[in-house]
Design a protein around this motif. Structure first.
Motif, PDB file in Angstrom:
ATOM      1  N   SER A 209       0.857  -1.177   0.000  1.00 12.52           N
ATOM      2  CA  SER A 209       0.000   0.000   0.000  1.00 12.52           C
ATOM      3  C   SER A 209       0.894   1.228   0.000  1.00 12.52           C
ATOM      4  O   SER A 209       1.874   1.295   0.749  1.00 12.52           O
ATOM      5  CB  SER A 209      -0.885  -0.019   1.244  1.00 12.52           C
ATOM      6  OG  SER A 209      -1.648   1.161   1.321  1.00 12.52           O
ATOM      7  N   CYS A 210       0.567   2.197  -0.831  1.00 17.43           N
ATOM      8  CA  CYS A 210       1.399   3.387  -0.990  1.00 17.43           C
ATOM      9  C   CYS A 210       0.536   4.635  -0.810  1.00 17.43           C
ATOM     10  O   CYS A 210      -0.502   4.774  -1.460  1.00 17.43           O
ATOM     11  CB  CYS A 210       2.039   3.370  -2.376  1.00 17.43           C
ATOM     12  SG  CYS A 210       3.072   4.788  -2.733  1.00 17.43           S
ATOM     13  N   ARG A 211       0.956   5.510   0.094  1.00 18.68           N
ATOM     14  CA  ARG A 211       0.252   6.771   0.323  1.00 18.68           C
ATOM     15  C   ARG A 211       1.257   7.904   0.288  1.00 18.68           C
ATOM     16  O   ARG A 211       2.346   7.790   0.844  1.00 18.68           O
ATOM     17  CB  ARG A 211      -0.425   6.783   1.698  1.00 18.68           C
ATOM     18  CG  ARG A 211      -1.442   5.709   1.896  1.00 18.68           C
ATOM     19  CD  ARG A 211      -2.814   6.178   1.436  1.00 18.68           C
ATOM     20  NE  ARG A 211      -3.846   5.244   1.834  1.00 18.68           N
ATOM     21  CZ  ARG A 211      -4.317   4.287   1.045  1.00 18.68           C
ATOM     22  NH1 ARG A 211      -3.824   4.123  -0.156  1.00 18.68           N
ATOM     23  NH2 ARG A 211      -5.274   3.503   1.454  1.00 18.68           N
TER      24      ARG A 211
ATOM     25  N   SER B 163       0.950  -5.777   3.152  1.00 16.04           N
ATOM     26  CA  SER B 163      -0.472  -6.103   2.989  1.00 16.04           C
ATOM     27  C   SER B 163      -1.189  -6.243   4.331  1.00 16.04           C
ATOM     28  O   SER B 163      -2.401  -6.110   4.401  1.00 16.04           O
ATOM     29  CB  SER B 163      -0.635  -7.368   2.163  1.00 16.04           C
ATOM     30  OG  SER B 163       0.020  -8.453   2.802  1.00 16.04           O
TER      31      SER B 163
END
Length: 90
Positions: free
Chosen positions: A9-11, A22
């Motif tokens: 997940s990339c923010r 994950s």
């Protein structure tokens, strides 16, 4: 060649990129050059290609310094299981 490992997940928050596995158990923060290299790793990339691109972008920074910092970055990304060897197409 190296690439981003799938399933992360990339923010983005400001100039930083935050990556999590994950399960959300580990958070890895990239700033500045690390964030730029992470974006470049969306496609297979070699450390030498990254060096060439960064040397063009930052001509005042000695190549030896860029090479050293890239070596450390790629090692840290690998050890954190954020990147993997790029798979060759059949």
């Amino acid at each position: 060649l190296w690439q981003q490992r799938p399933g992360l997940s990339c923010r983005q928050a400001g100039q930083s990129i935050f990556l999590t596995d994950s399960h959300g158990n580990h958070i890895f923060r990239l700033d500045g050059t690390g964030a730029v290299v992470w974006q470049l790793l969306s496609a297979p990339l070699s450390p030498d290609e990254a060096l060439s691109l960064l040397a063009e972008t930052c001509p005042d920074v000695p190549k030896t310094r860029i090479r050293h910092e890239l070596k450390q970055l790629f090692q840290a990304l690998f050890e954190a299981r954020l990147i993997e060897k790029a798979h060759k197409s059949p």
